[in-house]
Design a protein around this motif. Structure first.
Motif, mmCIF file in Angstrom:
data_model
loop_
_atom_site.group_PDB
_atom_site.id
_atom_site.type_symbol
_atom_site.label_atom_id
_atom_site.label_comp_id
_atom_site.label_asym_id
_atom_site.label_seq_id
_atom_site.Cartn_x
_atom_site.Cartn_y
_atom_site.Cartn_z
ATOM 1 N N ALA A 33 41.741 45.701 -14.224
ATOM 2 C CA ALA A 33 42.798 45.597 -15.232
ATOM 3 C C ALA A 33 42.227 45.389 -16.624
ATOM 4 N N VAL A 34 40.991 44.866 -16.732
ATOM 5 C CA VAL A 34 40.323 44.819 -18.036
ATOM 6 C C VAL A 34 40.182 46.240 -18.569
ATOM 7 N N GLY A 35 39.702 47.145 -17.696
ATOM 8 C CA GLY A 35 39.561 48.535 -18.101
ATOM 9 C C GLY A 35 40.886 49.166 -18.472
ATOM 10 N N ALA A 36 41.960 48.814 -17.741
ATOM 11 C CA ALA A 36 43.279 49.358 -18.055
ATOM 12 C C ALA A 36 43.737 48.917 -19.437
ATOM 13 N N ILE A 37 43.486 47.669 -19.788
ATOM 14 C CA ILE A 37 43.857 47.167 -21.114
ATOM 15 C C ILE A 37 43.057 47.877 -22.194
ATOM 16 N N LEU A 38 41.751 48.035 -21.971
ATOM 17 C CA LEU A 38 40.919 48.731 -22.957
ATOM 18 C C LEU A 38 41.344 50.188 -23.089
ATOM 19 N N ALA A 39 41.761 50.799 -21.984
ATOM 20 C CA ALA A 39 42.273 52.171 -22.046
ATOM 21 C C ALA A 39 43.579 52.222 -22.825
ATOM 22 N N ASP A 40 44.447 51.222 -22.641
ATOM 23 C CA ASP A 40 45.672 51.156 -23.433
ATOM 24 C C ASP A 40 45.358 51.162 -24.930
ATOM 25 N N LEU A 41 44.215 50.598 -25.289
ATOM 26 C CA LEU A 41 43.808 50.510 -26.686
ATOM 27 C C LEU A 41 43.024 51.732 -27.145
ATOM 28 N N GLY A 42 42.919 52.734 -26.269
ATOM 29 C CA GLY A 42 42.311 53.994 -26.680
ATOM 30 C C GLY A 42 40.886 54.197 -26.262
ATOM 31 N N ALA A 43 40.261 53.229 -25.595
ATOM 32 C CA ALA A 43 38.887 53.408 -25.146
ATOM 33 C C ALA A 43 38.823 54.477 -24.060
ATOM 34 N N ASP A 44 37.687 55.156 -23.976
ATOM 35 C CA ASP A 44 37.434 56.135 -22.919
ATOM 36 C C ASP A 44 36.834 55.373 -21.747
ATOM 37 N N VAL A 45 37.618 55.153 -20.702
ATOM 38 C CA VAL A 45 37.214 54.293 -19.594
ATOM 39 C C VAL A 45 36.949 55.142 -18.352
ATOM 40 N N VAL A 46 35.750 55.006 -17.810
ATOM 41 C CA VAL A 46 35.368 55.681 -16.576
ATOM 42 C C VAL A 46 35.376 54.667 -15.450
ATOM 43 N N PRO A 368 55.764 47.963 -17.590
ATOM 44 C CA PRO A 368 55.307 47.120 -18.700
ATOM 45 C C PRO A 368 54.361 47.901 -19.600
ATOM 46 N N ASN A 369 54.418 47.622 -20.888
ATOM 47 C CA ASN A 369 53.624 48.330 -21.883
ATOM 48 C C ASN A 369 52.626 47.376 -22.525
ATOM 49 N N TYR A 370 51.672 47.902 -23.271
ATOM 50 C CA TYR A 370 50.799 47.041 -24.078
ATOM 51 C C TYR A 370 51.665 46.392 -25.150
ATOM 52 N N PRO A 371 51.660 45.047 -25.281
ATOM 53 C CA PRO A 371 52.711 44.373 -26.049
ATOM 54 C C PRO A 371 52.410 44.144 -27.524
ATOM 55 N N ILE A 372 51.375 44.793 -28.065
ATOM 56 C CA ILE A 372 51.017 44.600 -29.469
ATOM 57 C C ILE A 372 51.168 45.927 -30.188
ATOM 58 N N ARG A 373 51.791 45.909 -31.376
ATOM 59 C CA ARG A 373 51.950 47.107 -32.189
ATOM 60 C C ARG A 373 50.981 47.050 -33.362
ATOM 61 N N ALA A 376 48.410 51.147 -37.895
ATOM 62 C CA ALA A 376 47.668 52.387 -38.102
ATOM 63 C C ALA A 376 47.289 53.100 -36.809
ATOM 64 N N PHE A 377 47.578 52.501 -35.661
ATOM 65 C CA PHE A 377 47.155 53.086 -34.389
ATOM 66 C C PHE A 377 48.283 52.988 -33.365
ATOM 67 N N ASP A 378 48.130 53.775 -32.310
ATOM 68 C CA ASP A 378 49.025 53.684 -31.160
ATOM 69 C C ASP A 378 48.304 52.993 -30.013
ATOM 70 N N ALA A 379 49.054 52.330 -29.186
ATOM 71 C CA ALA A 379 48.478 51.693 -28.003
ATOM 72 C C ALA A 379 49.473 51.784 -26.861
ATOM 73 N N GLY A 380 48.946 51.906 -25.663
ATOM 74 C CA GLY A 380 49.804 51.991 -24.495
ATOM 75 C C GLY A 380 49.243 52.979 -23.496
ATOM 76 N N PRO A 381 49.889 53.112 -22.341
ATOM 77 C CA PRO A 381 49.379 54.000 -21.297
ATOM 78 C C PRO A 381 49.240 55.438 -21.797
ATOM 79 N N SER A 382 48.085 56.050 -21.517
ATOM 80 C CA SER A 382 47.809 57.394 -21.993
ATOM 81 C C SER A 382 47.725 58.409 -20.864
ATOM 82 N N ARG A 383 47.515 57.956 -19.644
ATOM 83 C CA ARG A 383 47.408 58.853 -18.492
ATOM 84 C C ARG A 383 47.602 58.029 -17.233
ATOM 85 N N PRO A 384 47.955 58.673 -16.125
ATOM 86 C CA PRO A 384 48.089 57.927 -14.870
ATOM 87 C C PRO A 384 46.738 57.498 -14.333
#
Length: 425
Positions: A33-46, A368-373, A376-384
């Motif tokens: 879930a750490v990776g999921a949060i970082l992905a919500d913030l736009g990181a490229d997570v493998v 549930p979504n990433y709860p911070i707006r 200058a950027f978007d955050a939230g689920p980007s892919r399944p």
């Protein structure tokens, strides 16, 4: 810092961590879930999985609430989705030398490495800090453990309820008997703390030029959440008692059942300041001058007489009536929501705390979504969440492997490519 990955851009702007590369070797929820949060913030997570896949793919029915077998597939569960949204998936055999070479190649230009495997397993698979920092000295190596990396339980495993038990959380409901909080409360908290740690270490690297190993745990996250309870216990130097009896609580810091069987919660202090306004809003003006209740000390001594009056009043009207009346009087009251209420609550929807997505397994679903707006950027689920081996070839190409090299890795069983050496396509 690597170039941003356009596939992680959300609605054209991308997340604040776009360009950050994360490699994760984890199972269940607290680490992934750490990776999921970082992905919500736009990181490229493998997400690097074993050839058999994260066990959370196949079993998540720990309680009636998490029993989603009517929705789940043979390699995916709703719980797995919650833990792994937004990632790309690589299936890799880390038990062999060639598989470990692939992992170190991925890590060589990564920014963050996340794992929640135990210490002996990390060392056995070659994913410990000493091994990976030799390949990439500036890596942020985040370890999620059960109880911390020191002490007699350093290498012990743990799940959510065990972390709750150790941290004191199970006694927060009061009543003298422990009660776990469901579902995934401690795991999600630990993931939030872990993402905070990773981002802080990343900022420190940008400021000071050093990578480092970072540790947090279910136990540590739990003690942080129990900050107030532990702080007051330490200050008083004895165990505090949490009372589950609502009629022993302040009437202005309490909850009430209304005529429609729905509940409201109020938190108003200092209590004396709001007492008269509360009585007027409840059409109980006679309590203002009643000697039993007019002052805080007297009111506290006469709660047994006060609560029957208040409860009867609340039971005379529905929840919306009381929320309107109490809020109009400047009092802080809110509905006590069920989980389904939250998913349909206007306040949650308008602020983006929940979001509706079109998911390939679940269809249109509110989650549930990433709860911070960010301005200058978007955050939230980007892919399944990835299917097993879904992005194996794409990830290896991005790491510099040629097509023939990838074919050799697939044919030799070092990696699993969806639809080639598995039957899950």
């Amino acid at each position: 810092m690597p170039e941003s990955d356009p596939i992680n851009s959300v609605e054209g702007r991308g997340g604040p961590l776009r360009g950050i590369r994360v490699v994760e070797v984890g199972v269940w929820h607290a680490g992934p879930a750490v990776g999921a949060i970082l992905a919500d913030l736009g990181a490229d997570v493998v997400k690097v999985e074993s050839m058999d896949g994260d066990p959370e793919r196949f079993f998540a029915a720990f309680s009636p609430m998490t029993d989603t077998r009517e929705i789940d597939s043979n390699e995916w569960t709703v719980m797995f989705e919650l833990s792994n949204r937004g990632k790309k998936g690589l299936s890799l055999d880390l038990t062999c030398e060639e598989g470990q070479k692939v992992l170190t190649r991925l890590v060589s230009d990564a920014d963050i490495f996340v794992t929640n495997l135990r210490g002996p397993t990390r060392r056995k698979l070659g994913i410990d800090y000493d091994t990976l920092s030799a390949v990439n000295p500036k890596i942020i190596h985040l370890n999620i453990t059960g109880f911390g990396n020191e002490g007699p339980l350093a290498d012990a495993g743990a799940f959510d309820n065990v972390g709750q038990a150790m941290s004191g959380m199970m006694f927060t409901v009061g009543g003298g008997q422990p009660q776990p909080l469901n579902v995934m409360v401690m795991d999600q908290l630990t993931a939030i703390v872990g993402s905070h740690a990773a981002i802080t270490a990343l900022a420190a690297r940008e400021l000071h030029g050093v990578g480092q190993e970072v540790h947090t745990s279910l136990y540590g996250a739990g003690t942080w959440l129990m900050y107030g309870n532990l702080g007051f216990t330490g200050a008083r130097d004895h165990e505090i008692t949490l009372d589950a009896d609502r009629t022993r609580r302040s009437p202005l810091r309490n909850f009430y059942q209304c005529a429609d069987d729905k509940w409201v919660m109020g938190t108003n202090h200092p209590e004396q300041k709001y007492w008269a306004d509360f009585c007027r809003a409840m059409s109980l003006e006679g309590l203002i001058e009643d000697a039993r209740f007019s002052e805080l000390e007297a009111r506290t001594s006469n709660l047994d007489s006060l609560y029957p009056i208040l409860d009867q009043a609340f039971r005379a009207e529905g929840r919306e009536h009381w929320l309107t009346a109490l809020r109009s009087a400047g009092l802080n009251f809110a509905p006590i929501n069920g989980f389904a209420d939250v998913l349909h609550d206007r306040q949650a929807i308008d602020n983006g705390y929940v979001t509706t997505i079109d998911h390939r397994q679940m269809g249109e679903v509110t989650q549930p979504n990433y709860p911070i707006r960010f301005g200058a950027f978007d955050a939230g689920p980007s892919r399944p969440a990835p299917l097993i081996g879904e992005h194996t070839r794409e990830i290896l190409i991005s790491a510099g492997y040629t097509e023939p090299e990838i074919n050799d890795l697939v044919s030799s069983g070092v990696v699993l490519e969806r639809g080639v050496n598995n039957d899950r396509s």
